[in-house]
Enzyme design. Structure first.
Site, short mmCIF file in Angstrom:
data_model
loop_
_atom_site.label_atom_id
_atom_site.label_comp_id
_atom_site.label_asym_id
_atom_site.label_seq_id
_atom_site.Cartn_x
_atom_site.Cartn_y
_atom_site.Cartn_z
N ASP A 276 0.83 -1.21 0.00
CA ASP A 276 0.00 0.00 0.00
C ASP A 276 0.87 1.27 0.00
OD1 ASP A 276 -2.33 1.45 -0.01
OD2 ASP A 276 -2.82 1.11 2.10
N HIS B 135 2.25 3.44 -9.01
CA HIS B 135 2.04 2.02 -9.29
C HIS B 135 3.20 1.45 -10.12
CE1 HIS B 135 -1.81 2.36 -7.49
NE2 HIS B 135 -2.36 3.06 -8.45
N LEU C 254 10.29 -20.74 -4.72
CA LEU C 254 9.29 -19.91 -4.03
C LEU C 254 7.98 -19.83 -4.80
CD1 LEU C 254 9.77 -16.72 -2.07
CD2 LEU C 254 8.32 -16.52 -4.09
C1 IPE Z 1 -5.61 -2.57 -0.13
O1 IPE Z 1 -5.25 -1.24 -0.25
C2 IPE Z 1 -5.57 -3.25 -1.47
C3 IPE Z 1 -4.26 -3.43 -2.08
C4 IPE Z 1 -3.12 -3.06 -1.58
C5 IPE Z 1 -4.29 -4.06 -3.37
P1 IPE Z 1 -6.32 -0.08 -0.44
O2 IPE Z 1 -5.53 1.17 -0.60
O3 IPE Z 1 -7.26 -0.43 -1.50
O4 IPE Z 1 -7.09 -0.10 0.95
P2 IPE Z 1 -7.91 1.01 1.71
O5 IPE Z 1 -8.89 1.58 0.72
O6 IPE Z 1 -6.94 2.04 2.17
O7 IPE Z 1 -8.55 0.29 2.85
C1 IPE Z 2 -1.58 0.31 -3.31
O1 IPE Z 2 -1.37 1.66 -3.35
C2 IPE Z 2 -1.84 -0.28 -4.66
C3 IPE Z 2 -3.24 -0.67 -4.88
C4 IPE Z 2 -4.20 -0.61 -4.02
C5 IPE Z 2 -3.56 -1.16 -6.20
P1 IPE Z 2 -2.56 2.72 -3.35
O2 IPE Z 2 -2.93 3.01 -4.75
O3 IPE Z 2 -3.67 2.25 -2.49
O4 IPE Z 2 -1.85 3.96 -2.71
P2 IPE Z 2 -2.46 4.98 -1.66
O5 IPE Z 2 -2.99 4.18 -0.52
O6 IPE Z 2 -3.53 5.73 -2.37
O7 IPE Z 2 -1.32 5.83 -1.27
MG MG Z 3 -4.05 2.45 -0.52
#
Ligand code: IPE
Ligand code: IPE
Ligand code: MG
Length: 254
Positions: A34, A51, A145
């Site tokens: 995240d 990303h 792995l």
């Molecule tokens: C969880 O992260 C999903 C992934 C990392 C793929 P999100 O960014 O979607 O979660 P919330 O919305 O902060 O709970």
């Molecule tokens: C995690 O990073 C990747 C996915 C959920 C696909 P985010 O896109 O949720 O990044 P933040 O949380 O907005 O910083």
């Molecule tokens: Mg996120």
């Protein structure tokens, strides 16, 4: 942020100097990757740049985990709730598996990594499914792995699907309600064949599961860090495992 989840045992300056105990490496590590969006925002870049950067971290983590003796690595790449994001971002995220695999598949092969996917494929674009299936097929004989991508994965969705199927199997007489036990439930989930995660890592300072492996994480150790996923380094993985090694898992016992 001063938070007891981060600043007691978890940030231990001695951690990175003490060697890891090779006999107590988590067999299965699950990571909620995240913070890509915030990483990009901090740099004045569009979210998709985060990303792209986050994708580059994956192979490094795979290689380090493998080197340390981790057997299963599950990465949360896209949740069943992530469809709520703007279409341009979702479209970009759906192209990432292809990009990642076209670039990294040879290296994964060389490292004997076996790729697997966990999620509802029915809603994924066909180009995404094809890229992933190709990687799964081409690495199916590998014995190193196991890299499990949670793609369009949501734990509640997984549980609902499992319950529907189980209801059908009861109605058709192929199983009896008395046959249902924890082992059967585990086998009917998308993570079938994988042991439950020993260690869950979530980056970016969020302290929640966001619908990730609710059943499977029942007795996992959790480790949270404020590091944003694109900044995640080998030393962070090592620190997480260090912390894991200091925990006492009791599973309800004494
Ligand atoms: C969880 O992260 C999903 C992934 C990392 C793929 P999100 O960014 O979607 O979660 P919330 O919305 O902060 O709970
Ligand atoms: C995690 O990073 C990747 C996915 C959920 C696909 P985010 O896109 O949720 O990044 P933040 O949380 O907005 O910083
Ligand atoms: Mg996120």
């Amino acid at each position: 942020m001063i938070d007891r989840f981060f600043h007691t045992e978890d940030v231990n300056s001695e951690n990175n100097n003490t060697p890891l105990d090779p006999h107590n490496i988590p067999t299965h590590i699950a990571i909620i990757m995240d913070g890509n969006g915030r990483w990009a925002k901090n740099k004045g870049l569009p979210r998709i740049a985060g990303h792209r950067e986050g994708m580059k971290v994956i192979n490094k983590v795979v290689e380090k985990a493998d080197e340390l003796g981790v057997k299963y690595l599950t990465l949360y790449a896209f949740s069943t709730e992530n469809w709520k994001r703007p279409k341009t971002e979702v479209d970009f995220l759906m192209k990432l598996p292809e990009r990642f695999l076209s670039k990294e598949l040879p290296k994964l092969q060389k490292n004997n990594v076996k790729v697997r996917i966990m999620g509802d494929e029915s809603l994924l674009p066909s180009h995404t499914v094809q890229a992933v299936r190709k990687a799964v097929e081409e690495t199916s004989d590998n014995t190193g792995l196991l890299l499990n991508f949670a793609l369009n994965y949501g734990s509640r969705h997984e549980l609902v699907q499992m319950m529907k199927k189980t209801g059908e199997d009861i109605a058709s007489g192929s199983i009896n309600p008395e046959d249902i036990d924890e082992e059967m439930v585990s086998k009917r989930l998308l993570s079938n064949g994988l042991p439950d995660p020993d260690l869950l890592i979530r980056t970016s300072g969020e302290i929640r599961l966001s619908n990730f492996m609710l059943w499977q994480l029942a007795y996992s150790e959790f480790w949270f860090t404020e590091v944003l996923w694109p900044d995640f380094k080998d030393k962070d993985l090592i620190e997480a495992i260090h912390t894991f090694q200091q925990r006492k898992r009791r599973y309800g016992g004494v």
